[in-house]
Motif scaffolding. Structure first.
Motif, PDB file in Angstrom:
ATOM      1  N   ALA A   1       0.836  -1.204   0.000  1.00 26.18           N
ATOM      2  CA  ALA A   1       0.000   0.000   0.000  1.00 26.18           C
ATOM      3  C   ALA A   1       0.874   1.259   0.000  1.00 26.18           C
ATOM      4  N   ILE A   2       1.886   1.282   0.854  1.00 25.79           N
ATOM      5  CA  ILE A   2       2.744   2.473   0.956  1.00 25.79           C
ATOM      6  C   ILE A   2       3.386   2.794  -0.395  1.00 25.79           C
ATOM      7  N   PHE A   3       3.907   1.773  -1.064  1.00 20.34           N
ATOM      8  CA  PHE A   3       4.648   2.078  -2.292  1.00 20.34           C
ATOM      9  C   PHE A   3       3.741   2.332  -3.490  1.00 20.34           C
ATOM     10  N   ARG A   4       2.518   1.847  -3.437  1.00 18.14           N
ATOM     11  CA  ARG A   4       1.572   2.263  -4.476  1.00 18.14           C
ATOM     12  C   ARG A   4       1.144   3.714  -4.243  1.00 18.14           C
ATOM     13  N   VAL A   5       0.978   4.097  -2.984  1.00 17.66           N
ATOM     14  CA  VAL A   5       0.631   5.496  -2.688  1.00 17.66           C
ATOM     15  C   VAL A   5       1.795   6.413  -3.070  1.00 17.66           C
ATOM     16  N   ARG A   6       2.999   5.988  -2.742  1.00 15.14           N
ATOM     17  CA  ARG A   6       4.180   6.791  -3.092  1.00 15.14           C
ATOM     18  C   ARG A   6       4.253   7.008  -4.606  1.00 15.14           C
ATOM     19  N   ASN A   7       3.989   5.951  -5.335  1.00 18.76           N
ATOM     20  CA  ASN A   7       3.983   6.043  -6.792  1.00 18.76           C
ATOM     21  C   ASN A   7       2.956   7.066  -7.279  1.00 18.76           C
ATOM     22  N   SER A   8       1.752   6.987  -6.753  1.00 19.09           N
ATOM     23  CA  SER A   8       0.698   7.922  -7.170  1.00 19.09           C
ATOM     24  C   SER A   8       1.051   9.358  -6.845  1.00 19.09           C
ATOM     25  N   LEU A   9       1.613   9.549  -5.648  1.00 13.72           N
ATOM     26  CA  LEU A   9       1.962  10.906  -5.245  1.00 13.72           C
ATOM     27  C   LEU A   9       3.013  11.488  -6.188  1.00 13.72           C
ATOM     28  N   SER A  10       3.974  10.667  -6.592  1.00  6.26           N
ATOM     29  CA  SER A  10       5.014  11.241  -7.446  1.00  6.26           C
ATOM     30  C   SER A  10       4.456  11.532  -8.838  1.00  6.26           C
ATOM     31  N   PHE A  11       3.566  10.678  -9.307  1.00  5.75           N
ATOM     32  CA  PHE A  11       2.925  10.969 -10.597  1.00  5.75           C
ATOM     33  C   PHE A  11       2.108  12.261 -10.497  1.00  5.75           C
ATOM     34  N   ALA A  12       1.379  12.417  -9.391  1.00  7.45           N
ATOM     35  CA  ALA A  12       0.526  13.593  -9.201  1.00  7.45           C
ATOM     36  C   ALA A  12       1.355  14.881  -9.128  1.00  7.45           C
ATOM     37  N   VAL A  13       2.545  14.784  -8.543  1.00  7.60           N
ATOM     38  CA  VAL A  13       3.426  15.956  -8.475  1.00  7.60           C
ATOM     39  C   VAL A  13       3.751  16.424  -9.897  1.00  7.60           C
ATOM     40  N   HIS A  14       4.139  15.489 -10.732  1.00  7.68           N
ATOM     41  CA  HIS A  14       4.442  15.849 -12.119  1.00  7.68           C
ATOM     42  C   HIS A  14       3.199  16.407 -12.820  1.00  7.68           C
TER      43      HIS A  14
ATOM     44  N   CYS B   1      -7.524  18.192   5.671  1.00  3.34           N
ATOM     45  CA  CYS B   1      -6.467  18.991   5.063  1.00  3.34           C
ATOM     46  C   CYS B   1      -6.947  19.604   3.737  1.00  3.34           C
ATOM     47  N   LEU B   2      -7.770  18.864   3.012  1.00  2.00           N
ATOM     48  CA  LEU B   2      -8.296  19.369   1.743  1.00  2.00           C
ATOM     49  C   LEU B   2      -9.349  20.446   1.952  1.00  2.00           C
ATOM     50  N   ASP B   3     -10.130  20.297   3.012  1.00  2.00           N
ATOM     51  CA  ASP B   3     -11.309  21.153   3.208  1.00  2.00           C
ATOM     52  C   ASP B   3     -11.000  22.484   3.883  1.00  2.00           C
TER      53      ASP B   3
ATOM     54  N   GLY C   1      -1.635  24.730  -2.840  1.00  2.00           N
ATOM     55  CA  GLY C   1      -2.344  24.106  -3.956  1.00  2.00           C
ATOM     56  C   GLY C   1      -1.744  22.755  -4.321  1.00  2.00           C
ATOM     57  N   LEU C   2      -0.421  22.699  -4.357  1.00  2.00           N
ATOM     58  CA  LEU C   2       0.264  21.442  -4.685  1.00  2.00           C
ATOM     59  C   LEU C   2      -0.068  20.358  -3.659  1.00  2.00           C
ATOM     60  N   LEU C   3       0.052  20.705  -2.381  1.00  2.00           N
ATOM     61  CA  LEU C   3      -0.198  19.694  -1.349  1.00  2.00           C
ATOM     62  C   LEU C   3      -1.628  19.163  -1.431  1.00  2.00           C
ATOM     63  N   LYS C   4      -2.577  20.077  -1.616  1.00  2.00           N
ATOM     64  CA  LYS C   4      -3.974  19.636  -1.690  1.00  2.00           C
ATOM     65  C   LYS C   4      -4.220  18.794  -2.938  1.00  2.00           C
ATOM     66  N   TYR C   5      -3.609  19.183  -4.032  1.00  2.00           N
ATOM     67  CA  TYR C   5      -3.800  18.467  -5.292  1.00  2.00           C
ATOM     68  C   TYR C   5      -3.307  17.025  -5.193  1.00  2.00           C
ATOM     69  N   VAL C   6      -2.111  16.850  -4.647  1.00  2.00           N
ATOM     70  CA  VAL C   6      -1.550  15.490  -4.635  1.00  2.00           C
ATOM     71  C   VAL C   6      -2.244  14.607  -3.593  1.00  2.00           C
ATOM     72  N   ILE C   7      -2.680  15.215  -2.498  1.00  2.00           N
ATOM     73  CA  ILE C   7      -3.411  14.431  -1.492  1.00  2.00           C
ATOM     74  C   ILE C   7      -4.753  13.980  -2.077  1.00  2.00           C
ATOM     75  N   LYS C   8      -5.409  14.902  -2.769  1.00  2.00           N
ATOM     76  CA  LYS C   8      -6.694  14.570  -3.393  1.00  2.00           C
ATOM     77  C   LYS C   8      -6.503  13.466  -4.442  1.00  2.00           C
ATOM     78  N   TYR C   9      -5.427  13.589  -5.197  1.00  2.00           N
ATOM     79  CA  TYR C   9      -5.149  12.589  -6.232  1.00  2.00           C
ATOM     80  C   TYR C   9      -5.003  11.197  -5.601  1.00  2.00           C
ATOM     81  N   ALA C  10      -4.246  11.148  -4.514  1.00  2.00           N
ATOM     82  CA  ALA C  10      -4.033   9.846  -3.857  1.00  2.00           C
ATOM     83  C   ALA C  10      -5.350   9.314  -3.290  1.00  2.00           C
ATOM     84  N   LEU C  11      -6.146  10.190  -2.707  1.00  2.00           N
ATOM     85  CA  LEU C  11      -7.438   9.741  -2.154  1.00  2.00           C
ATOM     86  C   LEU C  11      -8.326   9.177  -3.260  1.00  2.00           C
TER      87      LEU C  11
END
Ligand code: ATP
Ligand code: MN
Length: 478
Positions: A130-143, A310-312, A262-272
């Protein structure tokens, strides 16, 4: 043979007794009949049912925890609880045996400390999958976040001759013979004879080079490994970590804060949105873990609640000076509960202070601005008060500092004066100063520690558990 399908896709396929093939690693094998198979595509296991009456005894014995297998069979609706479909196997092939006597990962709960010692295998647990799939998503979302906004991804050097912070915590890079290094006439090591003709180190930040890119491309970001030889054995520091460093021309500090929030909220939302199942699993894990803690240390919010919260909510923005006033009057300061008491203006904030502000006082992410210049780097823009600089740190619950940034000093005279005051050799940074000579403009940037972000989103407590192979003092295994 039918084409292999990944378990994540298979679990969403309507069962119609169609023939399917799956490959993965055996998590458990019960009653000589039920295989829980995982291929890393999802946290959920696929149940593969073996017809043990018609299966060779010798083959059954080789279906062990950790073994890699290929299973072909019919996809049917599952009667068992916890899954909607299962595979009724017609053929099982062992691709790689796993001796159950020797396999270190038993189907039981292992401590995170133990798993760190077998980091080469820990990917095979639910938690680390789970951790490394989330890490993967977060890095994709950053880009994705930066690319959507027209930022240019810039690769800054890993080996440099400059130390962005002016602090002596960089790893040296040398090819000299350590037993017998060449010496200068005055007896010092002669780095002129070293590979690069000067002393070099691994980068502690790509910022200074990033600024050079921003002075032509407008908006750039880096996302790469960063190295710090700080001997701090904390749950928040690694010797090798990944950092995201955007630098933006024509941004003031408010623009900078808006971008970071904006970045932090965007990537957290993406992972959720993309890793709901993994984050739900991690949320559950955290609740279990917290049951073992005394009541007052437990969080009243689940991981999912915290991320949504954090998003709200807008991050609380205030100055360092306002924060000091709050801390001075705080109960832990008055009752002398802080390890470092806040006596007055000018003190560097420790993690206990940051966490008090975030977790106890505001109960939400906080952005502190305008720190005393003495505790910040030379390149931060000086305020008119002569005491503070246009710095910003973003503080997160459970983490402390997650982002450090500033508006950069674009005025050559002010920058040079500060470098002189701080004994930073101007000759070495001639190229950096050139950007202040030719077309200087207001600009800003920040550094986001990627593992601290992953810590927050996964709810893990130790930074060593959110990077595949952590580097920290006395450890470079794997
Ligand atoms: P700290 O006070 O927590 O050591 P810092 O002030 O040294 O942080 P910066 O130099 O501003 O941090 O680096 C930018 C970001 O990089 C930090 O906000 C943090 O998220 C991350 N970071 C810094 N040092 C480390 C480290 N050793 N391991 C992992 N992440 C780090
Ligand atoms: Mn540090």
């Amino acid at each position: 043979m039918s084409q292999r399908i990944k378990i994540k896709a298979l679990l969403q396929t309507a069962p119609a007794e169609q023939e399917v093939n799956v490959k993965g690693w055996v998590r458990t094998f019960r009653n000589n009949q039920f295989i829980a198979l995982n291929d890393g595509s999802t946290n959920s296991n696929l149940q593969v049912v073996v017809d043990f009456n018609n299966t060779d005894e010798a083959l059954l014995k080789r279906i062990t925890t950790g073994a890699a297998i290929s299973a072909t069979g019919k996809l049917i609706a599952s009667l068992g609880k916890g899954q909607t479909v299962e595979v009724k196997a017609t053929e099982i092939e062992i691709l790689g045996d796993s001796d159950p006597e020797k396999y270190p990962l038993q189907p039981k709960k292992h401590s995170l400390e133990f798993l760190r010692e077998i980091a080469h295998l820990r990917f095979r647990t639910n938690t680390f999958g789970a951790i490394f799939r989330v890490r993967n998503s977060l890095s994709f979302a950053v880009h994705q976040f930066f690319q959507e906004r027209g930022f240019v991804y810039l690769h800054t050097p890993v080996i440099t001759a400059s130390d962005a912070e002016g602090a002596g915590e960089a790893f040296k890079v040398t090819n000299l013979d350590l037993l017998n290094p060449p010496k200068t006439e005055t007896g010092e090591i002669d780095f002129k004879q070293d590979f690069f003709g000067k002393a070099t180190n691994l980068t502690v930040s790509g910022q200074l080079e990033g600024e050079l890119g921003a002075m032509a491309l407008s908006d750039i970001y880096t996302f790469g490994p960063t190295f710090r030889a700080e001997n701090s054995n904390t749950t928040r520091h690694l010797a090798e970590f990944w950092m995201i460093e955007p630098e933006m021309a024509f941004y003031d500090l408010d623009d900078n804060m808006d971008l970071a929030e904006g970045l932090l909220k965007y990537v957290i939302k993406y992972a959720l949105e993309h890793n709901r199942e993994d984050i739900e699993f991690l949320s559950q894990r955290l609740q279990e873990e917290e049951k073992g803690k005394p009541q007052q240390e437990r969080s009243d919010m689940t991981l999912l609640d915290k991320l949504q919260f954090c998003l709200d909510n807008d991050f609380e923005r205030l100055t360092y000076t306002q924060a000091i006033d709050i801390l001075k009057d705080s109960t832990p300061n008055k009752k002398k509960k802080f390890q470092y008491l806040i006596e007055g203006w000018g003190a560097d904030l420790q993690s206990e202070h940051e966490r008090y502000l975030v977790e106890k006082h505001f109960k939400k992410p906080v952005i502190l601005t305008d720190y005393p210049k003495e505790i910040k780097a030379f390149y931060m823009r000086q305020n008119d008060d002569g005491k503070t600089v246009r710095a910003m740190d973003i503080l997160f619950p459970g983490i402390g500092e997650i982002v450090g940034g500033s508006q950069r000093e674009e005025r050559l005279d002010k920058l040079e004066q500060r470098m002189d005051e701080m004994d930073i050799p101007k000759e070495d940074l001639w190229w950096y100063l050139d950007t202040r000579r030719f077309g200087a403009c207001p600009h800003s940037g920040f550094g986001l520690g990627f593992e601290r972000l992953v810590l927050f989103v996964t709810g893990m407590g130790n930074i060593r558990d959110v990077i595949p192979f952590p580097r920290f003092p006395k450890n470079a295994e794997f």
